[in-house]
Write a protein that holds these residues in place. Structure first.
Motif, PDB file in Angstrom:
ATOM      1  N   VAL A 196       0.871  -1.197   0.044  1.00  0.00           N
ATOM      2  CA  VAL A 196       0.067  -0.072  -0.001  1.00  0.00           C
ATOM      3  C   VAL A 196       0.895   1.094   0.063  1.00  0.00           C
ATOM      4  N   SER A 197       2.083   1.155   0.307  1.00  0.00           N
ATOM      5  CA  SER A 197       2.975   2.470   0.453  1.00  0.00           C
ATOM      6  C   SER A 197       3.149   3.041  -0.835  1.00  0.00           C
ATOM      7  N   LEU A 198       3.053   2.173  -1.823  1.00  0.00           N
ATOM      8  CA  LEU A 198       3.210   2.554  -3.286  1.00  0.00           C
ATOM      9  C   LEU A 198       2.321   3.464  -3.827  1.00  0.00           C
ATOM     10  N   PRO A 199       0.718   3.146  -3.886  1.00  0.00           N
ATOM     11  CA  PRO A 199      -0.098   3.824  -4.175  1.00  0.00           C
ATOM     12  C   PRO A 199      -0.145   5.072  -3.183  1.00  0.00           C
ATOM     13  N   LEU A 200       0.181   5.069  -1.684  1.00  0.00           N
ATOM     14  CA  LEU A 200       0.113   6.123  -0.947  1.00  0.00           C
ATOM     15  C   LEU A 200       1.305   7.168  -1.397  1.00  0.00           C
ATOM     16  N   LEU A 201       2.447   6.640  -1.766  1.00  0.00           N
ATOM     17  CA  LEU A 201       3.345   7.665  -2.120  1.00  0.00           C
ATOM     18  C   LEU A 201       3.048   8.213  -3.360  1.00  0.00           C
ATOM     19  N   ARG A 202       2.509   7.466  -4.354  1.00  0.00           N
ATOM     20  CA  ARG A 202       1.962   8.168  -5.628  1.00  0.00           C
ATOM     21  C   ARG A 202       1.278   9.524  -5.251  1.00  0.00           C
ATOM     22  N   ALA A 203       0.328   9.331  -4.498  1.00  0.00           N
ATOM     23  CA  ALA A 203      -0.579  10.404  -4.179  1.00  0.00           C
ATOM     24  C   ALA A 203       0.334  11.506  -3.411  1.00  0.00           C
ATOM     25  N   VAL A 204       1.143  11.245  -2.486  1.00  0.00           N
ATOM     26  CA  VAL A 204       2.165  12.054  -1.598  1.00  0.00           C
ATOM     27  C   VAL A 204       2.900  12.834  -2.645  1.00  0.00           C
ATOM     28  N   ALA A 205       3.677  12.069  -3.445  1.00  0.00           N
ATOM     29  CA  ALA A 205       4.561  12.796  -4.482  1.00  0.00           C
ATOM     30  C   ALA A 205       3.908  13.683  -5.285  1.00  0.00           C
ATOM     31  N   GLU A 206       2.560  13.343  -5.871  1.00  0.00           N
ATOM     32  CA  GLU A 206       1.793  14.273  -6.616  1.00  0.00           C
ATOM     33  C   GLU A 206       1.450  15.392  -5.929  1.00  0.00           C
ATOM     34  N   ARG A 207       1.356  15.324  -4.605  1.00  0.00           N
ATOM     35  CA  ARG A 207       1.152  16.634  -3.948  1.00  0.00           C
ATOM     36  C   ARG A 207       2.315  17.737  -3.485  1.00  0.00           C
ATOM     37  N   HIS A 208       3.246  16.839  -3.229  1.00  0.00           N
ATOM     38  CA  HIS A 208       4.459  17.488  -2.439  1.00  0.00           C
ATOM     39  C   HIS A 208       5.889  17.142  -3.164  1.00  0.00           C
ATOM     40  N   GLY A 209       5.611  16.431  -4.405  1.00  0.00           N
ATOM     41  CA  GLY A 209       7.140  15.983  -5.005  1.00  0.00           C
ATOM     42  C   GLY A 209       7.830  14.877  -4.380  1.00  0.00           C
ATOM     43  N   PRO A 210       8.833  14.524  -5.085  1.00  0.00           N
ATOM     44  CA  PRO A 210       9.644  13.284  -4.337  1.00  0.00           C
ATOM     45  C   PRO A 210      10.066  13.657  -3.214  1.00  0.00           C
ATOM     46  N   VAL A 211       9.848  12.571  -2.355  1.00  0.00           N
ATOM     47  CA  VAL A 211      10.035  12.839  -0.752  1.00  0.00           C
ATOM     48  C   VAL A 211      11.412  12.081  -0.402  1.00  0.00           C
ATOM     49  N   ALA A 212      12.074  12.515   0.599  1.00  0.00           N
ATOM     50  CA  ALA A 212      13.002  11.885   1.365  1.00  0.00           C
ATOM     51  C   ALA A 212      12.165  10.707   2.212  1.00  0.00           C
ATOM     52  N   LEU A 213      12.795   9.364   1.954  1.00  0.00           N
ATOM     53  CA  LEU A 213      11.920   8.332   2.792  1.00  0.00           C
ATOM     54  C   LEU A 213      12.617   7.935   3.833  1.00  0.00           C
TER      55      LEU A 213
END
Ligand code: MN
Ligand code: MN
Length: 320
Positions: A129-146
């Motif tokens: 589930v982290s993949l679709p969650l990160l898709r939504a997060v990156a869409e809003r914030h850009g690439p993230v530090a994980l």
């Protein structure tokens, strides 16, 4: 603005009521999400597990064991309900057995939460589930530090010919540019693998990896130094926490247990050592009540979620 907090534990005994996370109000309507600073969201999808399954019952199990959590965090000296308006947004809809469809539903649901400007704390579900969650997060914030806390690197290219399992989300996230490998670090890795190339895989893909063995030998403080050096800079940050980072003695209720893991104390100290950093979102995954013993894992997970909430409270207070 409505400040959402739990019903008073001094008035209603903590075991009373309908079970939401921390006995918080259930805020289901999308247009009301903005009334909260942070919402807890269940993501009960577990059809991408490669070994045991049962994480679909994770959100309800964690909610059940969260009833004892109290407002004031003594070590971080913060009253989470004073600083934050908190709510439980319920579970995202998923389609059991259908990964592509479920991941689309999860991404859509997460995007709705993020659009409200609220910090999400997602309770899985398996780690896919982290993949679709990160898709939504990156869409809003850009690439993230994980910051990825886990016994496993979850960077595999595939399993049994399939590209999407609970062991592949961060490989896909890297390929899709959702996370910045240079600002990402994995902690707690351990267990037998298929060969030395598996051990060097995170480094090969540009991430830093700190094994459980190194953490045990050098300690939490030295580990935190390395983590902060990696993720402490400017830019959005995301924390993904697989409960199997903890030793099975502390977290038996999970899908792929590995011995030699973190103790509860190490995990709490690690999380508290992040105080001052702001995160754009969190997930806590792989909690499997059907394999749990005496609700140990679910209680631990509820407390890990509480530490995440306290981090948001500390960051908000500093920013004020
Ligand atoms: Mn994982
Ligand atoms: Mn794992």
């Amino acid at each position: 603005m409505t400040h959402h907090r739990p019903v008073d534990g001094q008035v209603y005994p903590r075991f009373e009521g309908i079970r939401t996370f921390m006995r918080l109000p259930h805020l289901a309507e999308a247009e009301r999400l903005a009334e909260a600073d942070l919402v807890v969201v269940g993501v009960p999808f577990d059809s991408a597990g490669t070994y045991r399954v049962g994480a679909r019952f994770g959100p309800s199990g964690i909610r059940h064991e969260s009833m004892l959590l109290r407002p004031y965090h003594p070590e971080l000296a913060v009253d989470v309900h004073e600083v934050l308006s908190l709510a439980d947004a319920g579970d995202l809809p998923v389609t059991p057995g259908y990964l592509v469809e479920s991941h689309a539903q999860i991404r859509e649901g997460a995007a709705r939460v993020l659009a409200a400007g609220v910090t999400p704390l997602f309770l899985g579900g398996d780690h896919s589930v982290s993949l679709p969650l990160l898709r939504a997060v990156a869409e809003r914030h850009g690439p993230v530090a994980l910051l990825h806390v886990d016994a496993h690197c979850d960077l595999w290219d595939g399993y049994y010919g399939g590209k999407d399992t609970h062991g592949t989300p961060f490989r896909r996230a890297l390929e899709e540019g959702l996370i910045d490998p240079a600002r990402s670090v994995q902690v707690g890795l351990r267990g037998p693998v298929y060969g030395p190339e598996d051990v060097s895989l995170p480094h090969h893909l540009g991430l830093e990896a700190i094994s459980a063995d190194v953490l045990h030998r050098r300690g939490v403080a030295a580990t935190l130094e390395r983590i902060l050096a990696r993720i402490g800079g400017p830019g959005p940050r995301y924390l993904s926490f697989d409960i199997d980072a903890l030793d099975p003695a502390y977290a038996p209720g999970t899908g792929t247990p590995e011995v030699g893991g973190l103790t509860t104390v190490q995990a709490l100290q690690l999380l508290r050592g992040l105080a001052g950093l702001d995160f754009v979102g969190f997930d806590l995954v792989e909690v499997m009540p059907p394999y749990d013993v005496g609700a140990l894992t679910q209680l631990l997970a509820a407390n890990v979620a509480y530490e995440m909430i306290a981090l948001v409270a500390v960051a908000k207070r500093r920013a004020a």
